[in-house]
Enzyme design. Structure first.
Site, PDB file in Angstrom:
ATOM      1  N   ASN A 116       0.623  -1.210   0.596  1.00 61.83           N
ATOM      2  CA  ASN A 116      -0.086   0.243   0.252  1.00 61.83           C
ATOM      3  C   ASN A 116       0.395   1.131   0.620  1.00 61.83           C
ATOM      4  OD1 ASN A 116      -2.424   1.364   0.874  1.00 61.83           O
ATOM      5  ND2 ASN A 116      -0.883   1.883   2.545  1.00 61.83           N
ATOM      6  N   ARG A 174      -8.329   4.896   1.742  1.00 61.67           N
ATOM      7  CA  ARG A 174      -8.056   4.449   0.551  1.00 61.67           C
ATOM      8  C   ARG A 174      -7.051   5.646   0.190  1.00 61.67           C
ATOM      9  NH1 ARG A 174     -13.041   2.350   0.053  1.00 61.67           N
ATOM     10  NH2 ARG A 174     -12.604  -0.321   0.741  1.00 61.67           N
ATOM     11  N   ASP A 183       2.173   7.129   0.602  1.00 61.56           N
ATOM     12  CA  ASP A 183       0.800   5.971  -0.229  1.00 61.56           C
ATOM     13  C   ASP A 183       1.175   5.574  -1.895  1.00 61.56           C
ATOM     14  OD1 ASP A 183      -2.834   5.906  -1.094  1.00 61.56           O
ATOM     15  OD2 ASP A 183      -0.834   4.691   0.756  1.00 61.56           O
ATOM     16  N   ARG A 211      -0.109 -12.500   2.325  1.00 58.34           N
ATOM     17  CA  ARG A 211      -1.076 -11.226   3.692  1.00 58.34           C
ATOM     18  C   ARG A 211      -0.524  -9.707   3.287  1.00 58.34           C
ATOM     19  NH1 ARG A 211       0.140  -7.449   7.428  1.00 58.34           N
ATOM     20  NH2 ARG A 211      -0.973  -6.991   8.812  1.00 58.34           N
ATOM     21  N   ASP A 213      -1.506  -6.503   3.976  1.00 57.50           N
ATOM     22  CA  ASP A 213      -0.850  -5.581   4.675  1.00 57.50           C
ATOM     23  C   ASP A 213      -1.523  -4.301   3.929  1.00 57.50           C
ATOM     24  OD1 ASP A 213       0.428  -4.170   7.111  1.00 57.50           O
ATOM     25  OD2 ASP A 213       1.138  -2.782   5.363  1.00 57.50           O
ATOM     26  N   HIS A 217      -6.816  -0.540   3.131  1.00 62.48           N
ATOM     27  CA  HIS A 217      -6.139   1.496   2.498  1.00 62.48           C
ATOM     28  C   HIS A 217      -6.262   1.559   1.200  1.00 62.48           C
ATOM     29  CE1 HIS A 217      -5.561   2.429   6.532  1.00 62.48           C
ATOM     30  NE2 HIS A 217      -4.813   1.260   6.913  1.00 62.48           N
ATOM     31  N   GLU A 249      -5.670  -7.851   4.777  1.00 69.52           N
ATOM     32  CA  GLU A 249      -5.790  -7.309   6.355  1.00 69.52           C
ATOM     33  C   GLU A 249      -6.842  -6.146   6.334  1.00 69.52           C
ATOM     34  OE1 GLU A 249      -3.331  -4.584   7.526  1.00 69.52           O
ATOM     35  OE2 GLU A 249      -3.578  -4.601   9.820  1.00 69.52           O
ATOM     36  N   ARG A 353      -4.482 -19.153  12.417  1.00 67.04           N
ATOM     37  CA  ARG A 353      -2.975 -18.777  12.300  1.00 67.04           C
ATOM     38  C   ARG A 353      -3.077 -18.332  13.752  1.00 67.04           C
ATOM     39  NH1 ARG A 353      -2.348 -12.954  10.033  1.00 67.04           N
ATOM     40  NH2 ARG A 353      -2.973 -12.351  11.669  1.00 67.04           N
TER      41      ARG A 353
HETATM   42  C1  QV4 Z   1       4.723   8.829  12.495  1.00 69.00           C
HETATM   43  C2  QV4 Z   1       3.223  10.067  12.988  1.00 69.00           C
HETATM   44  C3  QV4 Z   1       2.327  10.543  11.823  1.00 69.00           C
HETATM   45  C4  QV4 Z   1       3.814  11.230  11.328  1.00 69.00           C
HETATM   46  C5  QV4 Z   1       4.602   9.714  10.442  1.00 69.00           C
HETATM   47  C6  QV4 Z   1       5.816  10.873   9.149  1.00 69.00           C
HETATM   48  O1  QV4 Z   1       2.961   9.161  14.047  1.00 69.00           O
HETATM   49  O2  QV4 Z   1       1.432  10.757  11.890  1.00 69.00           O
HETATM   50  O3  QV4 Z   1       3.269  11.788   9.411  1.00 69.00           O
HETATM   51  O4  QV4 Z   1       5.472   9.733  11.482  1.00 69.00           O
HETATM   52  O5  QV4 Z   1       6.403  10.001   9.368  1.00 69.00           O
HETATM   53  C7  QV4 Z   1       5.948   3.761  12.885  1.00 69.00           C
HETATM   54  C8  QV4 Z   1       5.435   4.457  13.647  1.00 69.00           C
HETATM   55  C9  QV4 Z   1       4.526   5.810  13.931  1.00 69.00           C
HETATM   56  C10 QV4 Z   1       5.035   6.468  12.018  1.00 69.00           C
HETATM   57  C11 QV4 Z   1       5.085   6.023  11.039  1.00 69.00           C
HETATM   58  C12 QV4 Z   1       5.756   6.617   9.967  1.00 69.00           C
HETATM   59  O6  QV4 Z   1       4.560   3.866  14.452  1.00 69.00           O
HETATM   60  O7  QV4 Z   1       5.087   6.774  14.944  1.00 69.00           O
HETATM   61  O8  QV4 Z   1       4.284   8.047  11.847  1.00 69.00           O
HETATM   62  O9  QV4 Z   1       6.335   4.607  11.446  1.00 69.00           O
HETATM   63  O10 QV4 Z   1       7.004   6.443   9.950  1.00 69.00           O
HETATM   64  C13 QV4 Z   1       3.458  -1.023  11.466  1.00 69.00           C
HETATM   65  C14 QV4 Z   1       2.990  -0.475  13.159  1.00 69.00           C
HETATM   66  C15 QV4 Z   1       3.324   1.638  13.089  1.00 69.00           C
HETATM   67  C16 QV4 Z   1       4.312   1.865  12.024  1.00 69.00           C
HETATM   68  C17 QV4 Z   1       4.326   1.007  11.081  1.00 69.00           C
HETATM   69  C18 QV4 Z   1       5.260   1.890   9.337  1.00 69.00           C
HETATM   70  O11 QV4 Z   1       1.946  -0.599  13.595  1.00 69.00           O
HETATM   71  O12 QV4 Z   1       3.192   1.573  14.236  1.00 69.00           O
HETATM   72  O13 QV4 Z   1       4.729   2.900  11.697  1.00 69.00           O
HETATM   73  O14 QV4 Z   1       4.685   0.129  10.458  1.00 69.00           O
HETATM   74  O15 QV4 Z   1       6.920   1.871  10.700  1.00 69.00           O
HETATM   75  C19 QV4 Z   1      -4.497   0.433  11.252  1.00 69.00           C
HETATM   76  C20 QV4 Z   1      -4.228  -0.146   9.725  1.00 69.00           C
HETATM   77  C21 QV4 Z   1      -4.053  -1.245   9.692  1.00 69.00           C
HETATM   78  C22 QV4 Z   1      -2.396  -1.317  10.247  1.00 69.00           C
HETATM   79  C23 QV4 Z   1      -2.613  -0.849  11.807  1.00 69.00           C
HETATM   80  C24 QV4 Z   1      -1.423  -0.554  12.411  1.00 69.00           C
HETATM   81  O16 QV4 Z   1      -5.531  -0.067   8.917  1.00 69.00           O
HETATM   82  O17 QV4 Z   1      -3.081  -1.895   8.592  1.00 69.00           O
HETATM   83  O18 QV4 Z   1      -3.193   0.707  11.762  1.00 69.00           O
HETATM   84  N1  QV4 Z   1      -1.636  -2.744  10.496  1.00 69.00           N
HETATM   85  C25 QV4 Z   1      -0.352  -3.033   9.291  1.00 69.00           C
HETATM   86  C26 QV4 Z   1       0.358  -3.558   9.439  1.00 69.00           C
HETATM   87  C27 QV4 Z   1       1.897  -2.945  10.798  1.00 69.00           C
HETATM   88  C28 QV4 Z   1       1.577  -1.789  10.118  1.00 69.00           C
HETATM   89  C29 QV4 Z   1       0.775  -1.487   8.931  1.00 69.00           C
HETATM   90  C30 QV4 Z   1       0.070  -1.705   8.816  1.00 69.00           C
HETATM   91  C31 QV4 Z   1       1.680  -0.316   8.784  1.00 69.00           C
HETATM   92  O19 QV4 Z   1       0.522  -5.176  10.272  1.00 69.00           O
HETATM   93  O20 QV4 Z   1       2.448  -3.756  11.654  1.00 69.00           O
HETATM   94  O21 QV4 Z   1       2.397  -0.989  11.034  1.00 69.00           O
HETATM   95  O22 QV4 Z   1       2.807  -0.724   6.757  1.00 69.00           O
HETATM   96  O23 QV4 Z   1      -5.063   0.134  11.192  1.00 69.00           O
HETATM   97 CA    CA Z   2      -2.854   4.172  -0.300  1.00 71.52          CA
END
Ligand code: QV4
Ligand code: CA
Length: 496
Positions: A116, A174, A183, A211, A213, A217, A249, A353
């Protein structure tokens, strides 16, 4: 006849994405979160194949950003820099070796595809990436793919911050950035082709599925856009025309315009209501009790069983990321967790799982090796829930009862419940604060069965509790409420 065969083939093509492509009677997969490829290959051969695990969900194998503050967090792997197979879990050669060795012993590999987005907007520029590829987030420049500014959704997002601000608006969910992650414009055929190229590279290596991810979105049609470009699975290990297994997901706990059912055409979806509700019931919160599990599954508003990928906890919500809330049970709540995983693996709903975790906070420069102790548990901060006797034996239980109906439900109106799986298996729980003493119809053939929770069958003996089933299928059960594991499970492969 030819027309009929063609029609069946076409039908097969449009059903394949729901089928996990595991060997027969292999009904669960395990998420070996953050494991290195060489350790997964070993685990396939020494543990997963002998104990009937169908496959492994691996952490994202592609090149990701290197984050040093905090020091190398697990989530850096959800910030792609390129689709080169090169990460803290190992390089492409090690990945290929793992897939071949696991397939060879009948254990499938499912890849966590992060498609995504690329890395966070504040990721800077340079070569701080797991393969050393240059990138520049300010210019949205990822030459190792290549992606440029044209390949991102900026123009389509209309929020002030450019981030998702309101999950009630399906357009921004999205087309805007998830926590600042750049994005990708999946409406563009070029982006869909680059994603398909990445996934086809993995399919040709022998993986069984993906999966997807952050599927929530991406527009379902855009996901279909790249899925339609995917090859059939590698005929070295799969029959001609086999489609990759797809599970998306989509966190749908209700109350949002985006629902899991919108994604059914592409494949299965993760049913997050499952773990959230099961945790609430076992914790006896909100007036919930196990007796209410009589109509567990679609009766609780979950997606249809054959569209569901189910789990008690996942790598996000076991640590407060993502969704599911405080009710989620994890290895930290070991006693209730074993009951929840046991219930999930005994019940026919969904494709299951099992989570396998590490204790955190854990930072390490390179992939941390998995060590196996003499008592078969894991060392080095690895929890290895999948190696806990109660969980491993319930993975086997699920295989033994495969295809058998949910039957012989009993409850005491509170938190003592039992049910069978036809004539092959039976499980009973005591989650009340008093002992359970009941004589119940198991549906099983007469004989002496080993309880596979307190122990197991070894040779001609039970290592712990025995259950005697009479000729009429009845058996007496006595379960104290102080027991380590206040539940008993028996099946026909654990019969003396
Ligand atoms: C921060 C600020 C943002 C800012 C950004 C600027 O919060 O406001 O704009 O910096 O760069 C990490 C940090 C997060 C940071 C982001 C980007 O925690 O604070 O933003 O990086 O730098 C995992 C973690 C996230 C992590 C992300 C990327 O959970 O904390 O973010 O990896 O490293 C929703 C979705 C669902 C998602 C879930 C977590 O619908 O799809 O949130 N779950 C999947 C995965 C998850 C992963 C992601 C999606 C992203 O299972 O592990 O997030 O790929 O519910
Ligand atoms: Ca998207």
């Amino acid at each position: 006849m030819q027309v009929l065969l063609l029609l069946l083939a076409a039908a097969g093509l449009c059903w394949g994405q729901y089928n996990p492509n595991t060997l027969p009677k292999r009904n669960s997969i395990v998420h070996l979160f953050e494991w290195r490829w060489q350790d997964i290959a070993e685990e396939c051969e020494r543990y997963l194949a002998p104990n009937g695990f169908g496959g492994v969900q691996v952490s994202p194998p592609n090149e990701n950003i290197v984050i040093t503050s905090p020091n190398r967090p697990w989530w850096e792997r959800y910030q792609p820099i390129s689709y080169k197979i090169c990460s803290r879990s190992g390089n492409e050669q090690q990945f290929r070796d793992m897939v071949a060795r696991c397939n060879k012993v009948g254990v499938r590999i499912y890849v966590d595809a992060v498609v995504n987005h690329m890395c966070g907007a504040a990721g800077g520029s340079g070569t701080h990436s797991t393969c050393g590829s240059y990138f520049n987030t300010g210019k949205e420049d990822f030459p190792a793919v290549p992606y440029s500014g044209w390949d991102f959704n900026d123009g389509k997002c209309h929020t002030g911050s450019g981030n998702i601000e309101n999950y009630g608006d399906m357009y921004q969910v999205r087309d805007c950035r998830l926590t600042g992650l750049l994005d990708l414009a999946l409406s563009k055929d070029y982006v869909r082709s680059k994603i398909a190229e990445y996934m086809n590279n993995l399919i040709d290596m022998g993986v069984a599925g993906f999966r997807i991810d952050a599927a929530k979105h991406m527009w379902p049609g855009d996901i279909k856009g790249f899925l339609d470009k995917l090859h059939n699975l590698n005929t070295q290990w799969f029959s001609e025309g086999t489609r990759p297994f797809i599970y998306q997901e989509v966190i749908d706990l209700g109350g949002e315009p985006i629902t899991g059912s919108q994604y059914f055409e592409n494949g299965r979806v993760t049913e997050f209501k499952y773990g959230a509700k099961l945790g609430t019931v076992l914790r006896k919160w909100d007036g919930e009790k196990m007796a209410y599990l009589k109509n567990w599954g679609e009766g609780w508003g979950f997606v249809p069983s054959d569209r569901a990928l189910v789990f008690v906890d996942n790598h996000d919500n076991q640590r407060g990321h993502g969704a599911g809330g405080a009710s989620i049970l994890t290895f930290w709540d070991a006693r209730l967790y074993k009951m929840a995983v046991g219930f999930m693996l005994a019940h026919p709903y969904g494709f299951t799982r099992v989570m396998s975790s590490f204790r955190w906070p854990r930072h390490f420069e390179n992939g941390k090796a998995v060590t196996i102790n003499a008592d078969t548990t894991c060392g080095n901060d690895w929890v290895c829930e999948h190696r806990w006797r109660q969980i491993r034996n319930m993975v086997i239980f699920r295989n033994v009862v495969d295809g058998e109906p949910f039957s012989n439900w009993w409850d005491n109106g509170s938190n003592q419940v039992a049910f069978g799986r036809g004539s092959k298996g039976f499980i009973i729980f005591n989650n009340d604060n008093w002992s359970l003493n009941a004589s119940l119809q198991t549906g099983l053939p007469a004989g002496t069965y080993c309880d596979i929770i307190s122990g197991q069958k070894e040779g001609d003996f039970c290592t712990a509790v025995e259950v005697h089933v009479a000729a009429d299928g009845m058996a007496d059960f006595l379960i104290g409420n102080e027991e380590d594991d206040p539940f008993i499970a028996i099946h026909v492969d654990a019969k003396l």
